[in-house]
Design a protein around this motif. Sequence first.
Motif, PDB file in Angstrom:
ATOM      1  N   PHE A 171      -0.615  12.253   4.233  1.00  0.00           N
ATOM      2  CA  PHE A 171      -2.038  12.391   4.544  1.00  0.00           C
ATOM      3  C   PHE A 171      -2.917  11.609   3.570  1.00  0.00           C
ATOM      4  CE2 PHE A 171      -0.704  16.262   6.903  1.00  0.00           C
ATOM      5  CZ  PHE A 171      -1.322  15.972   8.101  1.00  0.00           C
ATOM      6  N   SER A 172      -2.506  11.511   2.318  1.00  0.00           N
ATOM      7  CA  SER A 172      -3.356  10.869   1.320  1.00  0.00           C
ATOM      8  C   SER A 172      -3.182   9.356   1.273  1.00  0.00           C
ATOM      9  CB  SER A 172      -3.069  11.458  -0.070  1.00  0.00           C
ATOM     10  OG  SER A 172      -1.728  11.215  -0.456  1.00  0.00           O
ATOM     11  N   ILE A 173      -1.985   8.862   1.592  1.00  0.00           N
ATOM     12  CA  ILE A 173      -1.709   7.425   1.484  1.00  0.00           C
ATOM     13  C   ILE A 173      -1.250   6.840   2.814  1.00  0.00           C
ATOM     14  CG2 ILE A 173      -0.281   5.681   0.351  1.00  0.00           C
ATOM     15  CD1 ILE A 173      -0.126   7.469  -2.083  1.00  0.00           C
ATOM     16  N   VAL A 186       1.850  15.611   1.632  1.00  0.00           N
ATOM     17  CA  VAL A 186       0.651  15.225   0.882  1.00  0.00           C
ATOM     18  C   VAL A 186       0.520  13.703   0.823  1.00  0.00           C
ATOM     19  CG1 VAL A 186      -0.438  15.263  -1.397  1.00  0.00           C
ATOM     20  CG2 VAL A 186       0.585  17.346  -0.473  1.00  0.00           C
ATOM     21  N   LEU A 187       1.627  13.021   0.553  1.00  0.00           N
ATOM     22  CA  LEU A 187       1.605  11.567   0.488  1.00  0.00           C
ATOM     23  C   LEU A 187       1.279  10.952   1.852  1.00  0.00           C
ATOM     24  CD1 LEU A 187       4.722  10.924  -1.780  1.00  0.00           C
ATOM     25  CD2 LEU A 187       2.326  10.633  -2.404  1.00  0.00           C
ATOM     26  N   ASP A 237       0.821  -1.219   0.000  1.00  0.00           N
ATOM     27  CA  ASP A 237       0.000   0.000   0.000  1.00  0.00           C
ATOM     28  C   ASP A 237       0.850   1.262   0.000  1.00  0.00           C
ATOM     29  OD1 ASP A 237      -2.253  -1.561   0.034  1.00  0.00           O
ATOM     30  OD2 ASP A 237      -2.564  -1.419   2.203  1.00  0.00           O
ATOM     31  N   ALA A 264      -3.893   6.367   5.878  1.00  0.00           N
ATOM     32  CA  ALA A 264      -4.899   5.335   5.605  1.00  0.00           C
ATOM     33  C   ALA A 264      -4.273   3.943   5.656  1.00  0.00           C
ATOM     34  CB  ALA A 264      -5.529   5.581   4.236  1.00  0.00           C
ATOM     35  N   ALA A 282       4.209   5.731  -2.474  1.00  0.00           N
ATOM     36  CA  ALA A 282       4.675   6.835  -1.632  1.00  0.00           C
ATOM     37  C   ALA A 282       6.136   6.655  -1.250  1.00  0.00           C
ATOM     38  CB  ALA A 282       3.803   6.945  -0.384  1.00  0.00           C
ATOM     39  N   ASP A 291      -4.249   7.584  15.453  1.00  0.00           N
ATOM     40  CA  ASP A 291      -4.232   8.396  14.240  1.00  0.00           C
ATOM     41  C   ASP A 291      -3.742   9.813  14.532  1.00  0.00           C
ATOM     42  OD1 ASP A 291      -5.143   6.294  12.751  1.00  0.00           O
ATOM     43  OD2 ASP A 291      -7.246   6.924  12.754  1.00  0.00           O
TER      44      ASP A 291
END
Length: 218
Positions: A142-144, A139-140, A86, A147, A90, A179
């Motif tokens: 928070f976006s990848i 950005v990576l 996953d 999660a 990133a 988190d």
Amino acid sequence: MSGEMLPQPPPMDGIPILEPKSIMVFGVIHIVFGAIGLLLGLFSVASLIGIPFFLDWLKETVAKEGDAAAEAILPIFDELKTLFSDLAIANWINCLLSLVVSILILVAGIALVKKKRGGVEKSNRYVWCSVGAKIVNLVLFFSIGMAANHKFSEAIQDITRAHSVSAGPGGVTTDQLQDMISMGGGVVGIIFALIYPIVAFVMLNKPAVKGFLSRPST
């Protein structure tokens, strides 16, 4: 005697300009950080390639134990491989950006130590690329990253049967607290990583530094 010429003062161009100490200081630090960054970047590339094979080998080794404890932790290796998969995009982007930034700061450091005319410009190029890389990292994350880590945490808790849904103070669950800690750690890490590029930019763009490096001899 009126016919004699009075001695003239030496031209201003002949007066030596003192070298600001920040040129050598940041030049050396640039080189050290660049060399360390290259080594860590190459190690990261090797890790990204080798970790899946290492996890497979480790799982096979544990499986050979054959006892109940070994059997219980085998699914964890599958979840680790899922997490690694996953985060692959990133991780590769961050790794390549780190190598680029390391090369830029190393080149800038060598130019500063050698007192080259373009030393400040090369350092500024490193600074802007470093800031850009940190923004991409954020950005990576928070976006990848968040999660993927949350998914992995839930899977591990399910495997160990230790999943907690009880709310703590303020109605915050254990997962939400994890988190928030992960988010805070990621942001603080990015902020600390930005301190050196900003300091280098401010110190090396002072008029004294630019004036010294703009001499014809450089």
